[in-house]
Scaffold this active site. Sequence first.
Site, short mmCIF file in Angstrom:
data_model
loop_
_atom_site.label_atom_id
_atom_site.label_comp_id
_atom_site.label_asym_id
_atom_site.label_seq_id
_atom_site.Cartn_x
_atom_site.Cartn_y
_atom_site.Cartn_z
N LYS A 1 -13.98 -7.09 -7.41
CA LYS A 1 -14.24 -7.52 -6.03
C LYS A 1 -15.72 -7.81 -5.88
CE LYS A 1 -10.46 -4.80 -4.00
NZ LYS A 1 -10.11 -3.67 -3.11
N LYS B 1 0.84 -1.19 0.00
CA LYS B 1 0.00 0.00 0.00
C LYS B 1 0.88 1.25 0.00
CE LYS B 1 -4.09 -2.02 0.37
NZ LYS B 1 -5.17 -1.84 -0.62
#
Length: 346
Positions: A260, A162
């Site tokens: 997703k 990240k």
Amino acid sequence: MSRFRLEYEKVSLSLKQPFTISRGTKSEVNNVIVRLSADGVTGVGEAAPNSRYDEDAEKVANFLEALPNSFFDDISHPNQLNELLDEVATRNSVPSVQSGKAAVEMAWLDWYAQNQGQPLWKLWNAPTTRGPQTSYTIGLDEIDIMQQKVQDAREFPIYKVKLGTGRDKAIIRGIREVTDKPIRVDANEGWASVEEASQMIRFLADHNIELVEQPLPASRFEDLVKLKKESVLPLCADESFIGDESLEEIAQAFDIINIKLMKIGSMTKARNVITKARKLGLKIMIGCMIESSVANTAGAILALWADYADLDGHILIKEDPYQGVMLDEYKHLIVSERTGLGVVNR
């Protein structure tokens, strides 16, 4: 009286470590487990609502409460579910919650495939039972802690790191001190301009970065189109692709889409999107929120048609109440020979 019984349970899943991205930090998530029973068979599904999409467990519960007892009685094919769920939400003036829809469809598909005595992947004629290698996510933290997270997950062949901070270069340099394995970067909309993103991508390309996920905010489509033309690394749409966007437009700005279930709301819809995206030259990643093995197993079934997988949500939590998808020694996703989704209580 309906022969189906729908039940749900709100569950708190604690993470092994606090998980930080550019938008904030969480140490637990509040998900919803859905169970659908009929004819002595129970199917299970999971909603993992995310505040980025204005969802939470309470909204999922409200959505589930709006479903009438007879809702499932006339459903004979999974393609009917997505549209009918939206109709129920509209009729009852309840927001249609994508993660809730995903959970209901998941539970129905699990029930249906169990009732047929077959694994869902087999009913869907999956090309294989072995999916891509999953990446392992390294959340934002102090650099020494991120280095330790990498070392603690040394058995994983690919990391997703990240970024989206003012210290991104230092983070990558720090991680490269402890590993030379491939890295996928996720900025979570954290870079402010085409110039910043382009400059960062050139830096990342010199540090064995495989791809960059969502470098700019989803609202900045024209900038994303411009960035793709300049980028020396493949770009992956996450927040830019929820499920109903024009894939033709997405292909102008990205090379990969991250599907997703909690965004798109349906396994069957995801399969259709995969087919169309491939015709446009887009590659496919199947990703996840922080989820148990219920939702991640459903994602793993979809990943049998994908190029990339980021299905580590069940690995990031302390106590996964279920077991389903497995990983081989190289961290390829392996789906179960059990009927339905292949999920059982741990």
